[in-house]
Design an enzyme around this catalytic site. Structure first.
Site, PDB file in Angstrom:
ATOM      1  N   ASP A 244       0.832  -1.209   0.000  1.00  0.00           N
ATOM      2  CA  ASP A 244       0.000   0.000   0.000  1.00  0.00           C
ATOM      3  C   ASP A 244       0.864   1.257   0.000  1.00  0.00           C
ATOM      4  O   ASP A 244       0.491   2.281  -0.545  1.00  0.00           O
ATOM      5  CB  ASP A 244      -0.907   0.021   1.232  1.00  0.00           C
ATOM      6  CG  ASP A 244      -2.087  -0.923   1.057  1.00  0.00           C
ATOM      7  OD1 ASP A 244      -2.547  -1.083  -0.086  1.00  0.00           O
ATOM      8  OD2 ASP A 244      -2.527  -1.509   2.057  1.00  0.00           O
ATOM      9  N   ASN A 254       1.278  -2.896   4.144  1.00  0.00           N
ATOM     10  CA  ASN A 254       0.397  -3.718   3.297  1.00  0.00           C
ATOM     11  C   ASN A 254      -0.685  -4.304   4.186  1.00  0.00           C
ATOM     12  O   ASN A 254      -0.739  -4.042   5.399  1.00  0.00           O
ATOM     13  CB  ASN A 254       1.208  -4.813   2.588  1.00  0.00           C
ATOM     14  CG  ASN A 254       0.414  -5.503   1.489  1.00  0.00           C
ATOM     15  OD1 ASN A 254      -0.206  -4.820   0.665  1.00  0.00           O
ATOM     16  ND2 ASN A 254       0.382  -6.814   1.464  1.00  0.00           N
TER      17      ASN A 254
HETATM   18  O1  MRU Z   1      -7.383  -3.315   1.705  1.00  0.00           O
HETATM   19  P1  MRU Z   1      -7.157  -3.689   0.282  1.00  0.00           P
HETATM   20  O2  MRU Z   1      -8.016  -4.820  -0.146  1.00  0.00           O
HETATM   21  O3  MRU Z   1      -7.222  -2.493  -0.630  1.00  0.00           O
HETATM   22  O4  MRU Z   1      -5.666  -4.220   0.332  1.00  0.00           O
HETATM   23  C1  MRU Z   1      -4.947  -4.473  -0.775  1.00  0.00           C
HETATM   24  C2  MRU Z   1      -3.568  -4.878  -0.474  1.00  0.00           C
HETATM   25  O5  MRU Z   1      -3.186  -5.071   0.646  1.00  0.00           O
HETATM   26  C3  MRU Z   1      -2.682  -4.969  -1.601  1.00  0.00           C
HETATM   27  O6  MRU Z   1      -1.609  -5.818  -1.352  1.00  0.00           O
HETATM   28  C4  MRU Z   1      -2.121  -3.600  -1.982  1.00  0.00           C
HETATM   29  O7  MRU Z   1      -3.100  -2.606  -2.028  1.00  0.00           O
HETATM   30  C5  MRU Z   1      -1.457  -3.688  -3.291  1.00  0.00           C
HETATM   31  S1  MRU Z   1      -2.537  -4.219  -4.546  1.00  0.00           S
HETATM   32  C6  MRU Z   1      -1.622  -4.456  -5.956  1.00  0.00           C
END
Ligand code: MRU
Length: 347
Positions: A244, A254
């Protein structure tokens, strides 16, 4: 641009709204939502109908274009137009505070508006449409490059552990962490994934299992607390996760649970790889301690995806959406520019 079925977010053909797959309903229903109003856009990100850092960035680009178009129809002077656009960007950026791609895309769109300020409203809006499409197309190119680099880290016949969902649904087309598996399957490789279900929102079970299945990658779904035994048995060659936000020193925010998986992987000497576009790297952030942690509603733990609540209503919950994995637990960070090994110093 010509949209494809695995673009989770796109502009409608009439250019008046965003069309997005409602990711909260997958895998049981493939339903699209049409978003036009600022509050609807904010809510779509907040409730994770639209999710995954790069996908949120693409969404933010289109949202800024639509907002610029709407503001251009009510404003006569550019200063107020720009102020309102900035207000909208600030509002949207609070929907998922840890996600770097959100402010990254919003700033890029604001810059496009600022660079065209001396031109007509029509020209500004058209420049912003083009920039939003470029953010989207750039992400597709980026994910393809990441997938290719990632593929060099594994061999035919390997099994990899995945966490959360870093596939096409979280980006566009290939994904980041799932990209090598999807690309490998296309090349005829025999790859396998152990998919961690990813409590509480089950992105692994609902989304990664769905996407890898569609891509023809053999997968085994496990509950998060089963990761240790799979590693102990020696069944995985590597862990592949997305990000993230990545700090300058490589500390990585993340999905909650990523840190635990990285600690386990270190113990069992399994390489732990983070995949992300360079737009996820926050060079203004020296280390992970500066990254804002998003804390979400306890109902996600107690109720979401269960027929009836699984805990007493009164019990207190702690529901952080992300955690920070120390850079020293990460074997490499893969971006579209290549495979970065420690010590990390992104600039
Ligand atoms: O909370 P989310 O579902 O948006 O989480 C997504 C993740 O943790 C992903 O690993 C991250 O956003 C990268 S997506 C390529």
């Amino acid at each position: 641009m010509k949209y494809e079925v695995n673009d989770p977010v796109r502009l409608t053909d009439d250019g008046k709204a965003i069309l997005a797959i409602d990711q909260t309903l997958l895998p049981n229903h493939v339903a699209y939502i049409r978003l036009e109003k600022p509050q609807e856009m904010f809510d779509a990100i907040k409730t994770m109908q639209v999710r995954g850092a790069p996908c949120i960035g693409i969404f933010a680009g289109y949202a800024m274009f639509l907002q610029a178009k709407s503001l251009a129809s009510i404003h006569t002077d550019k200063e107020h137009f720009y102020q309102d656009l900035h207000k909208f960007a600030k509002f949207l950026s609070t929907a998922r505070p840890t996600v770097m791609n959100l402010p990254w895309a919003l700033k890029r769109m604001e810059r496009t508006a600022a660079n065209n300020m001396r031109r007509s409203f029509d020209t500004i809006v058209e420049a912003m449409r083009r920039e939003a499409v470029e953010i989207h197309e750039q992400n597709i190119r980026t994910c393809y490059a990441i997938a290719n680099f990632g593929l060099t880290l594994i061999n035919d016949g390997d099994s990899v552990m995945t966490y959360c969902n870093a596939g096409a649904l979280a980006t566009s087309r290939y994904g980041t962490g799932l990209g090598p598996l999807i690309l490998g399957a296309q090349k005829g490789m025999d790859l396998h994934a152990y998919i961690c279900e990813t409590r509480p929102m089950l992105q692994g079970a609902r989304l990664s299992a769905y996407e890898l299945g569609n891509a023809g990658v053999k997968s085994t779904l496990i509950c998060d607390n089963m990761a240790a035994v799979v590693m102990q048995q020696g069944w995985v060659k590597a862990c592949f996760v997305g990000a993230d936000r990545v700090a300058k020193n490589g500390d990585t925010a993340n999905k909650i649970g990523t840190l635990g998986l990285a600690v386990l992987a270190k113990h069992y000497k399994i390489p732990f790889y983070v995949f992300c576009p360079s737009s996820t790297i926050d060079i203004s952030c020296d280390d992970g301690s500066k990254i804002v942690m998003e804390v979400r509603d306890s109902d996600e733990i107690k109720r979401e995806y269960f027929k009836s609540p699984v805990a007493p209503d009164a019990v207190d919950c702690f529901n952080p959406a992300s955690d920070i994995t120390d850079a020293r637990l990460i074997s490499a960070i893969i971006t579209e520019d290549g495979i970065n090994y420690p010590p990390y110093d992104f600039n």
